[in-house]
Design an enzyme around this catalytic site. Structure first.
Site, PDB file in Angstrom:
ATOM      1  N   GLU A 121       4.832  -3.843   5.144  1.00 53.86           N
ATOM      2  CA  GLU A 121       4.007  -2.675   5.496  1.00 53.86           C
ATOM      3  C   GLU A 121       2.546  -3.105   5.650  1.00 53.86           C
ATOM      4  O   GLU A 121       2.034  -3.864   4.846  1.00 53.86           O
ATOM      5  CB  GLU A 121       4.148  -1.609   4.384  1.00 53.86           C
ATOM      6  CG  GLU A 121       3.455  -0.319   4.699  1.00 53.86           C
ATOM      7  CD  GLU A 121       3.737   0.157   6.110  1.00 53.86           C
ATOM      8  OE1 GLU A 121       4.912   0.397   6.430  1.00 53.86           O
ATOM      9  OE2 GLU A 121       2.792   0.278   6.901  1.00 53.86           O
ATOM     10  N   LYS A 124       2.834 -11.204   6.668  1.00 48.83           N
ATOM     11  CA  LYS A 124       2.180 -10.179   5.835  1.00 48.83           C
ATOM     12  C   LYS A 124       1.116 -10.815   4.936  1.00 48.83           C
ATOM     13  O   LYS A 124      -0.023 -10.351   4.871  1.00 48.83           O
ATOM     14  CB  LYS A 124       3.252  -9.442   5.003  1.00 48.83           C
ATOM     15  CG  LYS A 124       2.701  -8.506   3.965  1.00 48.83           C
ATOM     16  CD  LYS A 124       1.909  -7.351   4.562  1.00 48.83           C
ATOM     17  CE  LYS A 124       1.066  -6.671   3.519  1.00 48.83           C
ATOM     18  NZ  LYS A 124       0.233  -5.606   4.025  1.00 48.83           N
ATOM     19  N   CYS A 163      -3.992  -5.326  -3.385  1.00 47.08           N
ATOM     20  CA  CYS A 163      -3.268  -6.367  -2.646  1.00 47.08           C
ATOM     21  C   CYS A 163      -4.039  -7.617  -2.241  1.00 47.08           C
ATOM     22  O   CYS A 163      -3.479  -8.710  -2.323  1.00 47.08           O
ATOM     23  CB  CYS A 163      -2.617  -5.743  -1.428  1.00 47.08           C
ATOM     24  SG  CYS A 163      -1.335  -4.578  -1.931  1.00 47.08           S
TER      25      CYS A 163
HETATM   26  P1  NAD Z   1       3.059   1.141  -6.654  1.00 47.49           P
HETATM   27  O1  NAD Z   1       2.900   0.512  -7.982  1.00 47.49           O
HETATM   28  O2  NAD Z   1       2.173   2.269  -6.246  1.00 47.49           O
HETATM   29  O3  NAD Z   1       4.566   1.645  -6.470  1.00 47.49           O
HETATM   30  C1  NAD Z   1       5.685   0.888  -6.789  1.00 47.49           C
HETATM   31  C2  NAD Z   1       6.694   1.824  -7.465  1.00 47.49           C
HETATM   32  O4  NAD Z   1       7.952   1.164  -7.590  1.00 47.49           O
HETATM   33  C3  NAD Z   1       6.304   2.261  -8.880  1.00 47.49           C
HETATM   34  O5  NAD Z   1       6.191   3.677  -8.925  1.00 47.49           O
HETATM   35  C4  NAD Z   1       7.463   1.759  -9.753  1.00 47.49           C
HETATM   36  O6  NAD Z   1       7.775   2.631 -10.816  1.00 47.49           O
HETATM   37  C5  NAD Z   1       8.584   1.700  -8.744  1.00 47.49           C
HETATM   38  N1  NAD Z   1       9.727   0.854  -9.122  1.00 47.49           N
HETATM   39  C6  NAD Z   1       9.720  -0.366  -9.733  1.00 47.49           C
HETATM   40  N2  NAD Z   1      10.995  -0.814  -9.866  1.00 47.49           N
HETATM   41  C7  NAD Z   1      11.812   0.132  -9.342  1.00 47.49           C
HETATM   42  C8  NAD Z   1      13.218   0.240  -9.184  1.00 47.49           C
HETATM   43  N3  NAD Z   1      14.050  -0.722  -9.576  1.00 47.49           N
HETATM   44  N4  NAD Z   1      13.720   1.361  -8.609  1.00 47.49           N
HETATM   45  C9  NAD Z   1      12.899   2.350  -8.191  1.00 47.49           C
HETATM   46  N5  NAD Z   1      11.546   2.308  -8.314  1.00 47.49           N
HETATM   47  C10 NAD Z   1      11.021   1.200  -8.877  1.00 47.49           C
HETATM   48  O7  NAD Z   1       2.929  -0.053  -5.594  1.00 47.49           O
HETATM   49  P2  NAD Z   1       2.511   0.082  -4.059  1.00 47.49           P
HETATM   50  O8  NAD Z   1       1.035   0.088  -3.924  1.00 47.49           O
HETATM   51  O9  NAD Z   1       3.314   1.161  -3.439  1.00 47.49           O
HETATM   52  O10 NAD Z   1       2.989  -1.333  -3.512  1.00 47.49           O
HETATM   53  C11 NAD Z   1       4.370  -1.631  -3.369  1.00 47.49           C
HETATM   54  C12 NAD Z   1       4.509  -2.915  -2.577  1.00 47.49           C
HETATM   55  O11 NAD Z   1       3.971  -2.727  -1.264  1.00 47.49           O
HETATM   56  C13 NAD Z   1       3.763  -4.104  -3.162  1.00 47.49           C
HETATM   57  O12 NAD Z   1       4.508  -5.259  -2.906  1.00 47.49           O
HETATM   58  C14 NAD Z   1       2.472  -4.144  -2.371  1.00 47.49           C
HETATM   59  O13 NAD Z   1       1.939  -5.450  -2.292  1.00 47.49           O
HETATM   60  C15 NAD Z   1       2.938  -3.680  -1.005  1.00 47.49           C
HETATM   61  N6  NAD Z   1       1.910  -3.031  -0.175  1.00 47.49           N
HETATM   62  C16 NAD Z   1       1.022  -2.150  -0.730  1.00 47.49           C
HETATM   63  C17 NAD Z   1       0.108  -1.491   0.078  1.00 47.49           C
HETATM   64  C18 NAD Z   1      -0.890  -0.510  -0.487  1.00 47.49           C
HETATM   65  O14 NAD Z   1      -1.744  -0.064   0.275  1.00 47.49           O
HETATM   66  N7  NAD Z   1      -0.814  -0.125  -1.736  1.00 47.49           N
HETATM   67  C19 NAD Z   1       0.107  -1.714   1.463  1.00 47.49           C
HETATM   68  C20 NAD Z   1       1.043  -2.613   1.989  1.00 47.49           C
HETATM   69  C21 NAD Z   1       1.941  -3.254   1.160  1.00 47.49           C
HETATM   70  C1  UGA Z   2      -5.291  -3.713   2.993  1.00 47.98           C
HETATM   71  C2  UGA Z   2      -4.988  -4.024   4.461  1.00 47.98           C
HETATM   72  O1  UGA Z   2      -6.060  -3.521   5.267  1.00 47.98           O
HETATM   73  C3  UGA Z   2      -3.665  -3.414   4.892  1.00 47.98           C
HETATM   74  O2  UGA Z   2      -3.353  -3.799   6.227  1.00 47.98           O
HETATM   75  C4  UGA Z   2      -2.572  -3.887   3.949  1.00 47.98           C
HETATM   76  O3  UGA Z   2      -1.332  -3.264   4.281  1.00 47.98           O
HETATM   77  C5  UGA Z   2      -2.940  -3.540   2.520  1.00 47.98           C
HETATM   78  O4  UGA Z   2      -4.208  -4.144   2.190  1.00 47.98           O
HETATM   79  C6  UGA Z   2      -1.970  -4.047   1.512  1.00 47.98           C
HETATM   80  O5  UGA Z   2      -1.221  -4.954   1.781  1.00 47.98           O
HETATM   81  O6  UGA Z   2      -2.052  -3.503   0.423  1.00 47.98           O
HETATM   82  P1  UGA Z   2      -6.248  -1.632   1.674  1.00 47.98           P
HETATM   83  O7  UGA Z   2      -6.454  -2.625   0.589  1.00 47.98           O
HETATM   84  O8  UGA Z   2      -5.542  -0.381   1.362  1.00 47.98           O
HETATM   85  O9  UGA Z   2      -5.458  -2.309   2.889  1.00 47.98           O
HETATM   86  O10 UGA Z   2      -7.663  -1.197   2.287  1.00 47.98           O
HETATM   87  P2  UGA Z   2      -8.713  -1.967   3.223  1.00 47.98           P
HETATM   88  O11 UGA Z   2      -9.239  -1.008   4.190  1.00 47.98           O
HETATM   89  O12 UGA Z   2      -8.163  -3.221   3.754  1.00 47.98           O
HETATM   90  O13 UGA Z   2      -9.887  -2.300   2.203  1.00 47.98           O
HETATM   91  C7  UGA Z   2      -9.744  -3.308   1.218  1.00 47.98           C
HETATM   92  C8  UGA Z   2     -11.084  -3.543   0.544  1.00 47.98           C
HETATM   93  O14 UGA Z   2     -11.995  -4.136   1.454  1.00 47.98           O
HETATM   94  C9  UGA Z   2     -11.759  -2.259   0.054  1.00 47.98           C
HETATM   95  O15 UGA Z   2     -12.335  -2.484  -1.203  1.00 47.98           O
HETATM   96  C10 UGA Z   2     -12.813  -1.986   1.104  1.00 47.98           C
HETATM   97  O16 UGA Z   2     -13.921  -1.278   0.623  1.00 47.98           O
HETATM   98  C11 UGA Z   2     -13.211  -3.403   1.491  1.00 47.98           C
HETATM   99  N1  UGA Z   2     -13.798  -3.473   2.847  1.00 47.98           N
HETATM  100  C12 UGA Z   2     -13.051  -3.189   3.933  1.00 47.98           C
HETATM  101  C13 UGA Z   2     -15.131  -3.865   2.982  1.00 47.98           C
HETATM  102  O17 UGA Z   2     -15.827  -4.151   1.981  1.00 47.98           O
HETATM  103  N2  UGA Z   2     -15.664  -3.938   4.242  1.00 47.98           N
HETATM  104  C14 UGA Z   2     -14.940  -3.660   5.362  1.00 47.98           C
HETATM  105  O18 UGA Z   2     -15.501  -3.780   6.491  1.00 47.98           O
HETATM  106  C15 UGA Z   2     -13.599  -3.272   5.210  1.00 47.98           C
END
Ligand code: NAD
Ligand code: UGA
Length: 481
Positions: free
Chosen positions: A176, A231, A287
């Site tokens: 994602e 990713k 992340c």
């Molecule tokens: P999160 O902690 O918000 O959510 C993960 C959820 O999974 C938790 O609520 C946890 O209780 C649940 N979980 C754990 N084990 C489980 C199981 N066996 N069955 C059902 N539920 C279970 O994490 P997130 O921010 O959603 O991130 C999830 C993944 O996606 C990570 O690998 C992260 O790196 C990736 N990711 C995050 C973002 C972001 O913006 N947060 C964006 C892209 C990718």
């Molecule tokens: C980031 C990536 O942008 C997503 O594509 C990815 O899916 C995600 O991580 C993930 O894998 O979790 P996110 O961390 O939610 O998304 O938000 P961003 O907009 O990337 O910002 C990350 C950090 O960089 C924030 O603290 C933001 O304030 C900072 N940032 C961003 C700056 O300081 N300057 C900028 O110009 C942009």
């Protein structure tokens, strides 16, 4: 071309109802009304919040998320803790669980902890029936699909004797790329979607599902390992850009250049591009750091130390940026901020989210408190409890007035926060902060008054007529006489 159609897919299950699983499945359910989507979690409280009648109480705050939940929940979108049933009925299971940095054991501090991915694979292996497509949505180290395949191999049954139904799996990677604060927009109109895998039918089915709302040319089919590694690489490149511009911001402050002008100038080069060039207090979020650390670990694992050291520097620069901003504030007050009232504007790691994971606000707040400041923290969405979880309990009430220990308190009222304040620090660029009436705020503040703008949101004109001294990232000081 395979004859398989996405009509075969009736039920989808998602393991993990967090920042990714929740919004991703809400959009999928919205765009695929014929598919039932079951979003599951082991956390009962979280599922109860997703099912809350009060749409302000959803566990994730994202613009437009509440509208889509309201529109689809109970129709083809269900939040449940009944993982067994959801997996049993599922044609596709998305794994969207957490993959944080390991805190102990081999690779601690660098490698991703795959405990939750492994237990998800076991759950699917145990409960699935018939043929199930498993999709890795969590961000994982390259070759994690191999681990999932090894686990589910133990549950696979191709034998079709009487009373023994076959049980088969295929594994895809579809990471994602949504960013928090713009999750719904990013999911509805992604720049691209990746699907990595070997089984052509499964690749085709998942692609058809995405094609319900995403143009086919934006769906890239790759091998499993390219998908997983793309990713991590994508996040590493984005983070590297931020450390690059933050490094330049410090040089701007020393040399008289303005980082906004530099960003605009370099961003106009189409090879560089204009996005992601805003200098700030250092990147936060759950992340970037975790994925960079994981990349460093992988490079070292494969004995590519030069590459590991290169990516590690991106994290070091980020730590330095956070640290230099808190030190700079302390130095402005000649090294003594004991009993100074300092307002922190913003605690989330970026605007339009309630997520505080790895927010630069955490380390800056801790450093200022450590040096004796009395902080007043404001954020439009983050709660006092979340702040407590990250910087410890609010000690203000238990301190006597002679105490020189630092403390913090929380408010949603900006005017109250600035009354008798010595300084304000803009940490998160929430839209509300662009509209502040600095002339009015200046009257509430003690003199000399300071604003430290770590996001470059304030222009010097905004402070005309006030007695506020300004420090702005990538620009430096602008002092009142
Ligand atoms: P999160 O902690 O918000 O959510 C993960 C959820 O999974 C938790 O609520 C946890 O209780 C649940 N979980 C754990 N084990 C489980 C199981 N066996 N069955 C059902 N539920 C279970 O994490 P997130 O921010 O959603 O991130 C999830 C993944 O996606 C990570 O690998 C992260 O790196 C990736 N990711 C995050 C973002 C972001 O913006 N947060 C964006 C892209 C990718
Ligand atoms: C980031 C990536 O942008 C997503 O594509 C990815 O899916 C995600 O991580 C993930 O894998 O979790 P996110 O961390 O939610 O998304 O938000 P961003 O907009 O990337 O910002 C990350 C950090 O960089 C924030 O603290 C933001 O304030 C900072 N940032 C961003 C700056 O300081 N300057 C900028 O110009 C942009």
């Amino acid at each position: 071309m395979s004859k398989i159609s996405d009509d075969k897919i009736k039920n989808i299950c998602c393991l993990g109802a967090g920042y990714v699983g929740g919004p991703t499945m809400v959009v999928l359910a919205d765009r695929c009304p014929k598919i039932n989507v079951f979003v599951t979690d082991i956390n009962e409280k979280k599922i109860a919040e997703w099912n809350s009648k009060d749409y302000n109480n959803l566990p994730v705050y994202e613009p437009d998320l509440d509208r889509l939940v309201k529109k689809n929940r109970g129709k083809n979108l269900f939040f449940t803790t009944n993982i067994k049933k959801a997996v049993e009925n599922a044609d596709i299971v998305f794994i969207s669980v957490n993959t944080p940095t390991k805190t102990k054991g081999l690779g601690a501090g660098y490698a991703s902890d795959l405990k939750w991915v492994e237990s998800s694979a076991r759950l699917v292996g145990e409960f699935a029936q018939g043929h199930t497509i498993i999709v890795e949505k969590s961000t994982v180290p390259v070759r994690t699909a191999e681990l999932i395949k090894k686990i589910i191999k133990n549950f696979t049954r191709t034998n079709t004797k009487v009373n023994i139904k076959p049980k088969t799996f295929s594994v895809l990677s579809s990471p994602e790329f949504l960013a928090e604060g713009t999750a719904i927009k990013d999911l509805e109109k992604p720049d691209r979607v990746l699907i990595g895998g070997e089984d052509k039918d499964s690749l085709h089915i998942l692609s058809l599902i995405y094609q319900n709302w995403i143009p086919k040319e934006k769906i890239f089919l790759t091998n499993l390992w390219s998908s997983e590694l793309s990713k991590l690489t994508s996040n590493a490149f984005l983070a590297q850009r931020l450390s690059s511009i933050n490094a330049i911001s410090a040089l701007c402050e020393k040399s008289g250049a303005d980082v906004n002008e530099v960003s605009k100038a370099i961003g106009a080069d189409t090879r560089i591009g204009s996005k992601f060039l805003n200098a700030g207090p250092g990147f936060g979020g759950s992340c970037f750091q975790k994925d960079l650390l994981n990349l460093v670990y992988l490079c070292r694992f494969y004995n590519i130390d030069e590459a590991a050291n290169y990516w590690e520097k991106v994290i070091e620069l980020n730590e330095w940026q956070k640290d230099r901003i808190s030190k700079l504030i302390i130095n402005v007050f000649f090294g003594t901020i004991t009993s100074k009232k300092i307002v922190l504007l913003g605690f989330s790691f970026k605007p339009n989210t309630n997520d505080v994971r790895e927010s630069p606000a955490i380390s800056i707040a801790l450093e200022l408190i450590e040096n004796g400041a009395n902080l007043v923290i404001h954020d439009p969405k983050v709660t006092e409890n979340q702040i407590t979880e990250n910087i410890g309990p609010n000690k203000r009430n238990s301190l006597n007035c002679e105490s020189t220990d630092g403390s913090w308190s929380f408010t949603r009222n900006i005017e109250e926060a600035f009354t008798n304040a010595d300084a304000g620090v803009i940490i998160t660029e929430w839209e509300d902060y662009y509209k502040l009436d600095w002339l009015k705020i200046s009257n509430f503040m003690r003199k000399p008054s300071w604003i430290f703008d770590s996001r470059g949101t304030i222009s010097e004109n905004d402070l005309n007529g006030t007695e506020i001294n300004l420090w702005k990232v990538g620009k430096g000081f602008s002092l009142k006489k």
